[in-house]
Design a protein around this motif. Sequence first.
Motif, PDB file in Angstrom:
ATOM      1  N   PRO A 244     -55.451  15.021  -7.750  1.00 17.38           N
ATOM      2  CA  PRO A 244     -56.709  15.179  -7.059  1.00 17.38           C
ATOM      3  C   PRO A 244     -57.080  16.507  -7.145  1.00 17.38           C
ATOM      4  O   PRO A 244     -56.341  17.590  -7.588  1.00 17.38           O
TER       5      PRO A 244
ATOM      6  N   PHE B  96     -57.939  11.090   2.287  1.00 20.69           N
ATOM      7  CA  PHE B  96     -57.628  10.830   0.868  1.00 20.69           C
ATOM      8  C   PHE B  96     -56.590  10.185   0.417  1.00 20.69           C
ATOM      9  O   PHE B  96     -56.585   9.633  -0.590  1.00 20.69           O
TER      10      PHE B  96
ATOM     11  N   TRP C 246     -62.730  10.918  -9.620  1.00 18.16           N
ATOM     12  CA  TRP C 246     -62.739  12.161  -8.990  1.00 18.16           C
ATOM     13  C   TRP C 246     -61.514  12.368  -8.384  1.00 18.16           C
ATOM     14  O   TRP C 246     -60.910  13.559  -8.023  1.00 18.16           O
ATOM     15  N   LEU C 247     -60.630  11.462  -8.143  1.00 22.10           N
ATOM     16  CA  LEU C 247     -59.147  11.538  -7.495  1.00 22.10           C
ATOM     17  C   LEU C 247     -58.153  11.777  -8.872  1.00 22.10           C
ATOM     18  O   LEU C 247     -57.082  12.039  -8.378  1.00 22.10           O
TER      19      LEU C 247
ATOM     20  N   VAL D 293     -52.399  17.470   1.940  1.00 25.24           N
ATOM     21  CA  VAL D 293     -53.353  16.344   1.737  1.00 25.24           C
ATOM     22  C   VAL D 293     -53.845  15.753   2.741  1.00 25.24           C
ATOM     23  O   VAL D 293     -53.219  15.215   3.566  1.00 25.24           O
TER      24      VAL D 293
ATOM     25  N   ASP E 132     -57.934   2.638  -3.787  1.00 26.50           N
ATOM     26  CA  ASP E 132     -57.994   2.719  -5.073  1.00 26.50           C
ATOM     27  C   ASP E 132     -57.289   1.948  -6.068  1.00 26.50           C
ATOM     28  O   ASP E 132     -57.510   1.025  -7.028  1.00 26.50           O
TER      29      ASP E 132
ATOM     30  N   PHE F 102     -52.191  10.288  -9.294  1.00 21.91           N
ATOM     31  CA  PHE F 102     -53.486  10.643  -9.051  1.00 21.91           C
ATOM     32  C   PHE F 102     -53.163  12.372  -8.937  1.00 21.91           C
ATOM     33  O   PHE F 102     -52.258  12.765  -8.655  1.00 21.91           O
TER      34      PHE F 102
ATOM     35  N   SER G 285     -64.810   7.146  -7.609  1.00 21.49           N
ATOM     36  CA  SER G 285     -63.848   7.810  -6.598  1.00 21.49           C
ATOM     37  C   SER G 285     -62.574   7.823  -7.445  1.00 21.49           C
ATOM     38  O   SER G 285     -61.892   8.886  -7.198  1.00 21.49           O
TER      39      SER G 285
ATOM     40  N   MET H 268     -56.713   6.947  -1.909  1.00 25.82           N
ATOM     41  CA  MET H 268     -55.733   6.790  -3.083  1.00 25.82           C
ATOM     42  C   MET H 268     -55.242   5.468  -3.247  1.00 25.82           C
ATOM     43  O   MET H 268     -55.234   4.672  -4.245  1.00 25.82           O
TER      44      MET H 268
ATOM     45  N   VAL I 170     -59.013  18.082  -1.403  1.00 30.01           N
ATOM     46  CA  VAL I 170     -58.346  17.288  -0.549  1.00 30.01           C
ATOM     47  C   VAL I 170     -57.723  17.930   0.546  1.00 30.01           C
ATOM     48  O   VAL I 170     -56.986  17.306   1.502  1.00 30.01           O
TER      49      VAL I 170
END
Length: 138
Positions: free
Chosen positions: A41, A56, A20-21, A52, A63, A39, A17, A60, A45
């Motif tokens: 992204p 998402f 990917w972001l 955004v 994460d 990030f 994840s 972020m 998104v």
Amino acid sequence: MREDIVPGFRPEQAPPSAKWLGMEPISWDSETMVLRVAFNPPRDVINFGGVVQGGFLVAMMDDAMGFNCFISLGMVNAQASIDIHTHFLRPVGYGRVEVEARVVRAGRSVAFLEAELFGADGELSARAVSSTKLTPIA
């Protein structure tokens, strides 16, 4: 993901994840347990409004908080979010964003975390607080 920001952490350890972001560590202070990441992204998104999508933004911050907790507590625990409470302060346009995450307090089985997300213009756009379950990595 750069490994020179966090000694002992290898980019291949990053979760899918975060990759990917487009998560990229900027700085980490092991004493204050504060991590700053960017990030970048994918365009996937963006919502109907051209900004955004909020989920998402939460991902972020989640994460960033999880990664900070992992590295700040010695890379010995896996984390599972118990809850995340988010305030969206303003829309976030597509582009690079930065998140500053901190460990507020950590016990043996639960840690309390915070994050602030800044849009491409540098303005504070969202805040989150979270508690996470700590599970020792076998």
